[in-house]
Design an enzyme around this catalytic site. Structure first.
Site, PDB file in Angstrom:
ATOM      1  N   LYS A   1       7.400  63.566 103.522  1.00 12.03           N
ATOM      2  CA  LYS A   1       6.531  63.559 102.338  1.00 12.03           C
ATOM      3  C   LYS A   1       6.002  64.975 102.103  1.00 12.03           C
ATOM      4  CE  LYS A   1       2.484  61.015 100.544  1.00 12.03           C
ATOM      5  NZ  LYS A   1       1.404  60.065 100.903  1.00 12.03           N
TER       6      LYS A   1
ATOM      7  N   SER B   1      -1.211  54.000 101.206  1.00 11.26           N
ATOM      8  CA  SER B   1      -0.122  54.848 100.714  1.00 11.26           C
ATOM      9  C   SER B   1       1.158  54.841 101.537  1.00 11.26           C
ATOM     10  CB  SER B   1      -0.603  56.294 100.560  1.00 11.26           C
ATOM     11  OG  SER B   1      -1.297  56.436  99.344  1.00 11.26           O
TER      12      SER B   1
ATOM     13  N   SER C   1       1.026  56.143  97.539  1.00 12.99           N
ATOM     14  CA  SER C   1       1.536  57.431  97.121  1.00 12.99           C
ATOM     15  C   SER C   1       2.829  57.859  97.815  1.00 12.99           C
ATOM     16  CB  SER C   1       0.468  58.503  97.348  1.00 12.99           C
ATOM     17  OG  SER C   1       0.252  58.700  98.733  1.00 12.99           O
TER      18      SER C   1
END
Lengths: 98, 491
Positions: free
Chosen positions: B79, B178, B154
């Site tokens: 990420k 997330s 997210s």
């Protein structure tokens, strides 16, 4: 209304955000609705309850204060939008006379 | 070799060890898949092909010299919230475009020490603020099960990449759901460890009392293997827990006879999607058949969690994001003086949702409102924690759905921030309490969209959660990669 345009403009200033006029309208409406939702917290009696800051911290961890290598000047300044010598360069902070 | 996509990390390691495949070949397999499929999914922000080849060559050399290790030569997607030395790190924000971190996050350093292979940086909501990855300032990531739908957020990039077979595993972060929500919506395994279990050093901060790092994988044993490598105390993170890390793979395969599973009634609400409800009922009966005992419990303050999170999360975000000032790194927009430069830089550099949260967070911390909002939310957070403390007196783990619905359509919730925040209603309470929680695929709805089941554990009890998840996974075989991404193996 809990929130007015003036409040949003003031808070945006505190957060150093230069909002466009249409954004002020948008955020005023949206924040008003969100704060109305948040108000449900006030239906709870929390008298005598200690607030939680961190859920898991049992103690404050301290480490030995020893000198270690850190980033050198070049590494620290590599991402600077503007630099002068070994410094970050910024626009004027104090107005100059004349 | 055609089932490479369905192998666990241990199985890939076995092939590498026998030299039936090289790390370079394994990296190429994923890079070719990215080239073929990522135009559809758009999970990656930046594919680091050269780096991947270089790291794979190093891994091969190490194996030739007899080195071994659970992640040696295994290709990961990361990420874009983790600082990666010399690799652009943007947090999916314009304000950090071009930022080249001078250091690696602790978890990246740990993966490097384990000789992993870095495939690239994955998309996310800007500064991890969002539940759909639609807040990325670069592009929208699609759900591999239906490209017209969101992957969750997210960590939408990591979840979509794992589900589409565009990496062997991924690292994500979870503040209010997330990791778990996108894992659930994309049908993969996602673990948010206990707050403090994994170092946050080098992770770009959103809400520091909630942020936690964890793996997204295609199965529970991969999750345990990655946890073994990334968990543990770090002197660079003052909130890191100084406790030894157990071997998370040790309990996988042990039965769950007598395990007490709490079923909190507040998570099985009337408005819940009927497919989610049905999948949960079926899943609970599987746990019961495996010898677990289901106990009805109540977590009475659940309905206040989203409101509490809205205050605490935004307050912490508004202060963390003060550092983006156009001076040290990232974007600068010129202004007539320094204050004007700050304001113009932040106006241009931050997206809509980030600005919304800075404003709300600044408001709840501002003079005259601090006690009414921030302090009040902190007190309610205590009540939410106590609910869980009480529940764990009679239960070993809790099981709930991850989300009230399956993946929604792109654009469906972008106009109404509150509806978007409410999509995290089942993941937020455990975040506020700092508890470990994992998302496990448990079925599909009528549209073949994945449904996720959430296991919440006691602090530092990740091993037991994975033990239970592993039992479920062994009994109920669930397709992890959609058929559309199996058409070409590209080996």
């Amino acid at each position: 209304m809990k929130i007015t345009r003036e409040v949003v403009e003031y808070v945006a200033h505190l957060g150093r955000l230069d909002l466009e006029s249409h954004e002020v309208d948008l955020y005023t409406n949206q924040l008003d609705r969100i704060l109305e939702y948040i108000d449900k917290l006030n239906t709870l009696n929390t008298e005598g309850i200690e607030p939680t800051g961190h859920a898991m911290i049992a103690q404050c961890l301290l480490r030995e204060d020893v000198v270690k290598d850190s980033f050198n000047v070049e590494e620290s300044l590599r991402n600077a939008p503007e630099r002068k010598g070994n410094f970050f360069k910024v626009p004027p902070i104090i107005e100059l006379e004349g | 070799m055609e089932n490479l996509l369905d192998m666990t990390i241990s199985e890939m390691r076995a092939l590498l060890k026998k030299r039936e495949i090289t790390a370079v070949e394994l990296a190429s397999f994923y890079l070719k898949r990215i080239e073929r499929y990522d135009n559809d999914v758009m999970a990656y922000l930046n594919v680091t092909e050269d780096k991947a080849h270089e790291m794979a060559r190093i891994a091969d050399r190490k194996m030739e010299q007899g080195e071994d290790g659970p992640l040696l030569g295994i290709p990961f997607g990361i990420k874009d919230i983790f600082c990666t030395k010399g690799i652009e790190t943007t947090c999916a924000s314009q304000i950090l475009k071009g930022f080249m971190p001078p250091y690696d996050a602790t978890v990246i350093k740990k993966l490097k020490d384990a000789s992993f292979v870095h495939l690239g940086k994955l998309n996310m909501d800007e500064f991890a603020m969002g539940s759909s990855t639609e807040n990325s300032s670069f592009h929208i990531t699609k759900n591999p099960w239906d490209l017209t739908r969101i992957p969750g957020g997210s960590s939408g990039g990591p979840a979509a990449a794992v589900a589409a077979g565009l990496c062997a595993a991924a690292l994500g972060t979870d503040t209010g759901g997330s990791i778990r929500q996108p894992a659930g919506l994309c049908g993969v395994v996602g673990m948010k460890p206990t707050y403090g279990r994994v170092s946050r050093y080098g992770l770009i901060a959103f809400a520091s009392s909630l942020d936690q790092v964890g793996p997204l994988t295609r199965n529970v044993s991969d999750c345990a293997i990655v946890m073994n490598e990334i968990a543990g105390f770090d002197s660079m993170d003052s909130t890191s827990i100084p406790q030894p890390v157990p071997n998370y793979t040790e309990n996988l395969g042990k039965d769950i006879a007598g395990l007490r599973i709490g079923i909190p009634k507040e998570y099985y609400i009337d408005g819940m999607d009927s497919h989610v409800k049905k999948a949960m009922e079926e899943s609970l009966s599987i746990f019961e058949k495996q010898g677990a005992i289901l106990i009805d419990i109540s977590l009475p303050h659940t309905e206040y969690a989203v409101a509490t999170y809205c205050v605490i999360g935004t307050a912490e975000a508004s202060s963390n994001l003060a550092r983006y000032d156009g001076v040290k790194y990232g974007l600068r927009t010129e202004g007539k003086d320094i204050a004007d430069m700050y304001k113009k830089t932040r106006l241009k550099g931050f997206g809509k949702e980030v600005k919304r949260r800075i404003i709300l967070g600044t408001f709840v911390l501002s003079s005259g409102y601090y006690d009414a909002y921030y302090r009040k939310a902190g007190k309610v957070r205590t009540l939410i924690r106590r609910d869980f403390d009480e529940a764990f007196k009679s239960c070993d783990i809790l099981i709930t759905p991850v989300s009230p619905t399956t993946a929604f359509r792109i654009g469906e919730k972008t106009e109404d921030p509150l509806t978007m925040y409410l999509s995290d209603m089942f993941t937020i309470p455990s975040s506020l309490a700092g508890l470990p929680a994992l998302s496990l695929p448990c079925g599909f709805d009528d549209n073949s969209l994945p449904i996720g089941l959430q296991i919440i554990g006691r602090p530092l009890d990740e091993a037991l959660m994975m033990q239970a998840a592993y039992v479920f996974e062994s009994v109920k075989n669930i397709e992890k990669i959609p058929g559309a991404f199996r058409k070409e193996y590209l080996l």
